[in-house]
Scaffold this motif. Structure first.
Motif, short mmCIF file in Angstrom:
data_model
loop_
_atom_site.label_atom_id
_atom_site.label_comp_id
_atom_site.label_asym_id
_atom_site.label_seq_id
_atom_site.Cartn_x
_atom_site.Cartn_y
_atom_site.Cartn_z
N LYS A 209 -43.03 6.25 -29.14
CA LYS A 209 -43.83 6.31 -27.92
C LYS A 209 -44.78 7.51 -27.95
CE LYS A 209 -42.06 2.74 -25.77
NZ LYS A 209 -42.88 1.56 -25.42
N TYR A 210 -45.88 7.38 -27.23
CA TYR A 210 -46.89 8.44 -27.21
C TYR A 210 -47.30 8.68 -25.77
CZ TYR A 210 -51.18 11.01 -28.34
OH TYR A 210 -52.15 11.97 -28.45
N ILE A 211 -47.33 9.94 -25.38
CA ILE A 211 -47.73 10.27 -24.01
C ILE A 211 -49.20 10.70 -24.02
CG2 ILE A 211 -47.32 11.75 -22.01
CD1 ILE A 211 -44.42 12.01 -22.96
N ALA A 212 -50.05 9.87 -23.48
CA ALA A 212 -51.48 10.18 -23.44
C ALA A 212 -51.78 11.17 -22.33
CB ALA A 212 -52.28 8.90 -23.23
N ARG A 213 -52.87 11.92 -22.48
CA ARG A 213 -53.35 12.81 -21.43
C ARG A 213 -53.91 11.98 -20.29
NH1 ARG A 213 -57.80 14.24 -22.93
NH2 ARG A 213 -58.21 16.24 -21.91
N LYS A 214 -54.01 12.57 -19.11
CA LYS A 214 -54.58 11.85 -17.97
C LYS A 214 -56.03 11.48 -18.22
CE LYS A 214 -51.60 13.54 -14.24
NZ LYS A 214 -51.55 14.26 -12.95
N LYS A 232 -46.73 1.42 -27.71
CA LYS A 232 -46.55 2.85 -27.87
C LYS A 232 -46.66 3.59 -26.53
CE LYS A 232 -48.07 5.07 -31.43
NZ LYS A 232 -46.80 5.30 -32.15
N GLY A 233 -46.89 2.84 -25.45
CA GLY A 233 -46.98 3.43 -24.13
C GLY A 233 -48.39 3.84 -23.74
N ILE A 234 -49.39 3.34 -24.48
CA ILE A 234 -50.78 3.70 -24.20
C ILE A 234 -51.51 2.51 -23.59
CG2 ILE A 234 -52.96 4.50 -25.20
CD1 ILE A 234 -51.32 5.69 -27.51
#
Length: 466
Positions: A209-214, A232-234
């Motif tokens: 998983k990847y946490i993108a910036r706002k 990937k959560g995007i």
């Protein structure tokens, strides 16, 4: 593996630089040289007098040399040792200064505060060796400038220090645009990061998983890429290729002829071993029998040959492109056939129709302006070829792969075929279909894409929850 080198003899540096400086190289050997400056077009041939060595390397944007070369000079071992000692001493100091500068650039970028009431600054980066991507970035930069924005396109040549943030630091962008890479680690929370995924990059292949910036705004070229990003959560938005209408347009001074044109490279390198050749033969036989590539049949082939479906689909792409081009060249028709691009001269069947390699841009548009049909033997329809062809007035004649891709092609003006017999009937028909190419072209311009980006930023710049 080559080493970036500091040459004391400029002529030796020039010789090595010329050997390394080839087309489509993503990484070139750096050839710094001392002495008097020599004029040259080689990007990896860089003048660096020894007296400026430390300051230049410390503040530079290129990779640091890793060795010194005395070729071409007759020097005693004592002199060589003294020069070498000084060289490595200065190099170590340059590394320290370079690190400190890059750390300062990084911290400044991470803490950057922006005023979106002032003219926005855009930073784009592309690599000179990419076949398509650099031209997309150039088109985006040109359209942004036309809209009145301040734009810096940082063109890479394979000699840059990848950790160096100097160029971006001096731009201090409100908006950064990337293709195929998130590339956001160095960005302030206030910078909008536009990412357009056009290929199945390694980043998309794992399940992590990847946490993108706002302020990461992500677009995908195809539904398959969009699904991978979502896994990937995007979250991302569909954005097909665009048309540069200043380059690809109908040219009234050119007479349209009875021609079918294909412009693009051969995929012959996809069948790189005996096993893949055998698989290709099986897939060609499947096509000849069915006219389509049924998943069950392809899966059966993958099991029989113990081969990953990713490679099977790659070979399908080869069959759709290369084999259909070969079959096109066997059809008896009133239409002239012209094939352009790399690799086609290796096929005897294509040689009578092969016209060489075109420069990207105007030359391609001129060829399409002379054609009735642009031939599109590809897995996905919405590729550069259909946009460049239709904008230049050529009718898309495409292999129908919609049953596999589930691509939404409802509003695309195109003539479909699946079998070679269907293709032959189209090319022997007395009527040329009339399609609304102009309406299609207007839907996919860089102007429209950038308006979309600007609208998203305007909506979100003061409200991150939108």
């Amino acid at each position: 593996m080559f080493k970036d080198t500091y040459f004391l003899d400029a002529n030796e540096a020039l010789r090595v630089a010329s050997l390394q400086n080839k087309d489509h190289k993503y990484k070139l050997q750096l050839c710094y040289y001392a002495g008097k400056k020599i004029e040259s077009n080689f990007v990896n041939f860089i003048h660096l007098p020894f007296e400026d060595f430390l300051e230049n390397l410390a503040q530079g944007i290129y990779r640091l040399p890793t060795q010194i070369d005395f070729s071409g000079l007759e020097l005693s071992e004592e002199v060589k040792n003294e020069i070498e000692t000084n060289f490595f001493s200065l190099l170590e100091q340059a590394k320290v200064y370079r690190y400190e500068l890059n750390l300062a650039y990084f911290n400044s970028m991470k803490n950057l505060r922006l005023n979106f009431s002032e003219p926005w600054r855009f930073y784009l980066r592309a690599h000179n060796s990419t076949k398509v991507m650099q031209h997309i970035m150039k088109a985006l930069a040109k359209e942004l400038e036309r809209k009145g924005f301040y734009v810096v396109l940082d063109m890479q040549y394979g000699i840059e220090d990848e950790k160096c943030l100097k160029n971006m630091f001096f731009v201090k962008p409100h908006v950064k645009i990337n293709i195929n890479h998130m590339d956001n680690i160095m960005l302030s929370d206030e910078v909008f990061n536009i990412v357009w995924f056009q290929d199945m990059m390694p980043f998309l292949q794992d399940s992590q998983k990847y946490i993108a910036r706002k302020r990461d705004i992500v677009f995908h070229l195809t539904d398959d890429i969009g699904k991978k990003l979502l896994s990937k959560g995007i979250e991302s938005k569909l954005q097909p290729f665009c048309i540069d209408k200043t380059v690809y347009k109908i040219r009234d001074n050119i007479v349209r002829e009875q021609k079918v044109v294909f412009i693009g490279s051969s995929y012959k390198d996809r069948i790189k071993n005996k096993k893949f050749v055998q698989i290709a033969k099986r897939i060609i036989a499947l096509y000849d029998k069915e006219g389509v590539f049924k998943y069950d049949c392809l899966y059966e082939i993958s099991q029989e040959y113990n081969e990953d479906m990713k490679n099977i689909n790659s070979i399908v792409g080869y069959v759709i492109r290369d084999i259909l081009i070969l079959r096109l060249c066997t059809i008896k028709t009133k239409y002239k056939i012209e094939i352009y691009g790399e690799g086609w001269d290796e096929y005897d069947e294509v040689k009578p129709y092969y016209k060489g390699i075109l420069n990207y841009g105007k030359d391609i548009s001129i060829v399409y302006n002379r054609a009735t049909y642009v031939f599109i033997p590809t897995s996905y329809l919405l590729q550069q070829r259909i946009f460049e062809g239709t904008a230049s007035g050529a009718i898309p004649l495409a292999y129908d792969n919609r049953y596999r891709t589930k691509e939404n092609t409802k509003d695309i003006p195109v003539i479909y075929f699946q079998t070679v017999n269907e293709l032959e009937k189209i090319l022997n028909s007395d009527k040329v279909p009339k399609l609304d190419l102009e309406f299609f072209v207007k839907q996919y311009t860089y102007d429209k894409f950038l308006n979309r980006i600007v609208n998203i930023i305007n909506t979100r710049k003061y409200n991150e929850n939108v």
